[in-house]
Motif scaffolding. Structure first.
Motif, PDB file in Angstrom:
ATOM      1  N   ALA B  10     -49.945  33.901 -12.495  1.00  0.00           N
ATOM      2  CA  ALA B  10     -48.448  34.139 -12.549  1.00  0.00           C
ATOM      3  C   ALA B  10     -47.736  32.750 -11.919  1.00  0.00           C
ATOM      4  O   ALA B  10     -46.967  32.311 -12.263  1.00  0.00           O
ATOM      5  N   ALA B  13     -48.301  30.322 -14.386  1.00  0.00           N
ATOM      6  CA  ALA B  13     -47.382  30.262 -15.515  1.00  0.00           C
ATOM      7  C   ALA B  13     -45.953  29.878 -14.874  1.00  0.00           C
ATOM      8  O   ALA B  13     -45.149  28.937 -15.592  1.00  0.00           O
ATOM      9  N   VAL B  14     -45.539  30.327 -13.646  1.00  0.00           N
ATOM     10  CA  VAL B  14     -44.378  29.629 -13.258  1.00  0.00           C
ATOM     11  C   VAL B  14     -44.279  28.198 -12.958  1.00  0.00           C
ATOM     12  O   VAL B  14     -43.340  27.374 -13.261  1.00  0.00           O
ATOM     13  N   ALA B  17     -43.852  26.752 -16.246  1.00  0.00           N
ATOM     14  CA  ALA B  17     -42.539  26.585 -16.695  1.00  0.00           C
ATOM     15  C   ALA B  17     -41.497  25.786 -16.238  1.00  0.00           C
ATOM     16  O   ALA B  17     -41.008  24.884 -16.770  1.00  0.00           O
ATOM     17  N   ILE B  18     -42.005  25.623 -14.839  1.00  0.00           N
ATOM     18  CA  ILE B  18     -40.852  24.456 -14.001  1.00  0.00           C
ATOM     19  C   ILE B  18     -41.234  23.117 -14.634  1.00  0.00           C
ATOM     20  O   ILE B  18     -40.218  22.359 -14.840  1.00  0.00           O
ATOM     21  N   LEU B  97     -28.701  30.965  -9.309  1.00  0.00           N
ATOM     22  CA  LEU B  97     -30.033  31.587 -10.200  1.00  0.00           C
ATOM     23  C   LEU B  97     -30.879  32.136  -9.198  1.00  0.00           C
ATOM     24  O   LEU B  97     -31.481  33.307  -9.552  1.00  0.00           O
ATOM     25  N   LEU B 101     -32.056  36.105  -9.414  1.00  0.00           N
ATOM     26  CA  LEU B 101     -33.253  36.392  -9.715  1.00  0.00           C
ATOM     27  C   LEU B 101     -33.774  37.527  -8.435  1.00  0.00           C
ATOM     28  O   LEU B 101     -34.283  38.590  -8.850  1.00  0.00           O
ATOM     29  N   LEU B 104     -32.011  41.079  -9.324  1.00  0.00           N
ATOM     30  CA  LEU B 104     -33.007  41.474 -10.512  1.00  0.00           C
ATOM     31  C   LEU B 104     -34.253  41.882 -10.040  1.00  0.00           C
ATOM     32  O   LEU B 104     -34.540  43.410 -10.279  1.00  0.00           O
ATOM     33  N   ALA B 105     -34.981  41.387  -9.164  1.00  0.00           N
ATOM     34  CA  ALA B 105     -36.138  41.746  -8.436  1.00  0.00           C
ATOM     35  C   ALA B 105     -35.846  43.016  -7.776  1.00  0.00           C
ATOM     36  O   ALA B 105     -36.867  43.945  -7.960  1.00  0.00           O
ATOM     37  N   VAL B 108     -35.462  45.896 -10.247  1.00  0.00           N
ATOM     38  CA  VAL B 108     -36.536  46.204 -11.006  1.00  0.00           C
ATOM     39  C   VAL B 108     -37.515  47.192  -9.990  1.00  0.00           C
ATOM     40  O   VAL B 108     -37.888  48.167 -10.372  1.00  0.00           O
ATOM     41  N   GLN B 109     -37.404  46.770  -8.626  1.00  0.00           N
ATOM     42  CA  GLN B 109     -38.267  47.511  -7.785  1.00  0.00           C
ATOM     43  C   GLN B 109     -37.730  48.840  -7.473  1.00  0.00           C
ATOM     44  O   GLN B 109     -38.617  49.791  -7.504  1.00  0.00           O
TER      45      GLN B 109
END
Lengths: 102, 165
Positions: B10, B13-14, B17-18, B97, B101, B104-105, B108-109
């Protein structure tokens, strides 16, 4: 603790999608903008596969597979369009491709 | 073990992506994107999607990114020039942003409390299972997809050919 909370996967997907949106909005190079779209598609695929795990069904995998196929077709056509734009205008900056603006 | 693997890939990936977003040269962005896609393939494996992990490496990291790198080399794309970027977008957009996020986290939790993902928890993602669903339930979308690819091939050829007149 055995395993990873499923919300971590979904949050990772959201982070990747947001970075894709940021790249799409902030970058000026048309190829990089296109790569940001691919990043967003990948993030959505991760979400689909996570939900597929959650419901213990294979349907999400199929949708992700179709997204992959559409992304491949889109990349082929999109890069051909980029080639044509570059051939006609000798630039890759999306700010300079504005002949339909006025 | 699951947590360690997830965190490693992860983070790759992050960070990748940055890097895609902040690198000024398109070829650096492309290589970072290959890294993102490779680490996502490992995460697919952790989620039990063996077929899609292979397809991700072959189709995305292989075919699509090679196409991208090929076009970057063909057009000799250099570093992009940045001008006219407003600083308010950076100083207002960045914190907004992050706030979005975090919200959103948390959301989702709350939606999926206590649901754990561990390797081997879902075994329906092999090539056999995906293939069976693909050729029974999803037969019509599959055939439509083949027509879509045919149209994409024709479109790419029509767009990229030399004008003959």
């Amino acid at each position: 603790m055995r395993g990873v909370p499923i919300s971590w996967y979904l949050t990772l997907s959201a982070i990747l999608f947001t970075l894709g949106v940021a790249g799409f909005l902030f970058r000026r190079n048309i190829i990089t903008v296109f790569m940001s779209i691919e990043l967003m598609l990948n993030a959505v695929n991760l979400s689909f596969i996570t939900f597929s795990y959650y419901w213990k069904q294979v349907n999400g995998h199929l949708i992700a597979f179709f997204v992959m196929v559409v992304a491949a077709a889109e990349a082929a056509v999109g890069l051909a369009i980029i080639l044509t734009v570059f051939k006609n205008r000798q630039t890759l900056n999306i700010d300079e491709v504005d002949s339909m603006k006025n | 073990m699951d947590v360690i693997l997830f965190l490693i890939f992860a983070i790759i990936a992050v960070v990748g992506a940055i890097n895609v977003v902040v690198q000024s040269h398109p070829i650096s962005s492309a290589i970072s994107l290959v890294g993102v896609m490779g680490s996502l393939a490992v995460l697919y494996l952790l989620l039990g999607a063996e077929f899609l992990a292979a397809a991700q490496v072959i189709v995305y990291a292989g075919a699509i990114m090679v196409l991208f790198v090929f076009v970057i080399m063909l057009l000799n794309a250099g570093a992009e020039v940045r001008k006219g970027q407003s600083s308010i977008a950076l100083f207002l957009g960045g914190p907004l942003l992050v706030a979005l996020l975090i919200l959103l986290a948390w959301f989702v939790q709350q939606l999926f409390p206590g649901v754990m993902v561990y390797f081997g928890g879902f075994r329906g993602g092999s090539a056999q299972d995906v293939g069976r669903a693909l050729f029974t339930t999803y037969l019509l979308p599959f055939e439509v997809t083949s027509i879509l690819i045919l149209i994409a091939i024709l479109g790419a050829i029509v767009l990229a050919r030399k004008e003959m007149d």
